[in-house]
Design a protein around this motif. Structure first.
Motif, PDB file in Angstrom:
ATOM      1  N   SER A  15       0.910  -1.143   0.031  1.00 31.72           N
ATOM      2  CA  SER A  15      -0.050  -0.192  -0.053  1.00 31.72           C
ATOM      3  C   SER A  15       0.745   1.111  -0.059  1.00 31.72           C
ATOM      4  O   SER A  15       0.634   2.205  -0.532  1.00 31.72           O
ATOM      5  N   ILE A 109      -5.137  -5.469  -1.471  1.00 31.46           N
ATOM      6  CA  ILE A 109      -5.654  -6.649  -0.404  1.00 31.46           C
ATOM      7  C   ILE A 109      -5.066  -8.079  -0.531  1.00 31.46           C
ATOM      8  O   ILE A 109      -4.684  -8.614   0.378  1.00 31.46           O
ATOM      9  N   GLN A 110      -4.889  -8.246  -1.792  1.00 29.26           N
ATOM     10  CA  GLN A 110      -4.396  -9.713  -2.306  1.00 29.26           C
ATOM     11  C   GLN A 110      -2.664  -9.618  -1.855  1.00 29.26           C
ATOM     12  O   GLN A 110      -2.329 -10.563  -1.368  1.00 29.26           O
ATOM     13  N   ASP A 112      -1.002  -7.696   0.000  1.00 24.51           N
ATOM     14  CA  ASP A 112      -0.460  -7.366   1.420  1.00 24.51           C
ATOM     15  C   ASP A 112      -0.765  -8.475   2.169  1.00 24.51           C
ATOM     16  O   ASP A 112      -0.027  -8.975   3.503  1.00 24.51           O
ATOM     17  N   ARG A 114      -2.868  -9.067   4.258  1.00 25.64           N
ATOM     18  CA  ARG A 114      -3.706  -8.974   5.630  1.00 25.64           C
ATOM     19  C   ARG A 114      -4.880  -9.825   5.755  1.00 25.64           C
ATOM     20  O   ARG A 114      -5.267  -9.966   6.876  1.00 25.64           O
ATOM     21  N   PHE A 115      -5.753 -10.081   4.721  1.00 23.26           N
ATOM     22  CA  PHE A 115      -6.976 -10.702   4.964  1.00 23.26           C
ATOM     23  C   PHE A 115      -6.792 -12.166   4.191  1.00 23.26           C
ATOM     24  O   PHE A 115      -6.160 -12.310   3.162  1.00 23.26           O
ATOM     25  N   TRP A 117      -8.789 -13.978   2.215  1.00 24.03           N
ATOM     26  CA  TRP A 117      -9.576 -14.309   1.259  1.00 24.03           C
ATOM     27  C   TRP A 117      -9.463 -15.084   0.388  1.00 24.03           C
ATOM     28  O   TRP A 117      -8.514 -15.171  -0.348  1.00 24.03           O
TER      29      TRP A 117
END
Length: 120
Positions: A15, A109-110, A112, A114-115, A117
């Protein structure tokens, strides 16, 4: 920065690495937003709204109108077509920019991680 991150030389989050892209997209939106919302009016519409001929407008009135509206002679003029094209192009640029922002958010999101998913 991207190459350094891929080579594992730096360990900053993705990010932060994409920060110049945020600046670029924000600048694009800042420049295109007023153009996309531009109001195009004809001289006749102004004369009806203000109740006097355009030649009798004072210079401060003309300056204020120029800041708020794009004044064209009539709806069939080349000036109207040019203003309309500019407005449509600005709207398309905003839509493209917003899609790029959404893509970068999903990508970050993918990347980093952090999730946890599942994208499939």
């Amino acid at each position: 920065l991207v190459a350094m991150k891929l080579d594992l030389i730096v360990s900053i989050p993705w990010s932060i690495i994409f920060f110049p892209l945020y600046i670029w997209e924000a600048t694009t939106l800042y420049k295109k937003w007023p153009l996309a919302r531009m109001r195009i009016v004809t001289v006749e519409d102004l004369e009806q709204a203000l109740g006097k001929p355009f030649t009798q407008f004072t210079q401060p009135e003309k300056d204020l109108i120029g800041k708020r509206y794009n004044v064209v002679p009539h709806l069939n003029s080349p000036e109207f077509e040019a203003a309309q094209k500019l407005k449509v192009r600005a709207r398309h640029d905003i839509i493209k920019s917003l899609f790029r922002v959404v893509f970068v958010i999903v990508l970050l999101i993918q990347l980093d991680g952090r999730f946890d998913w599942n994208w499939w």
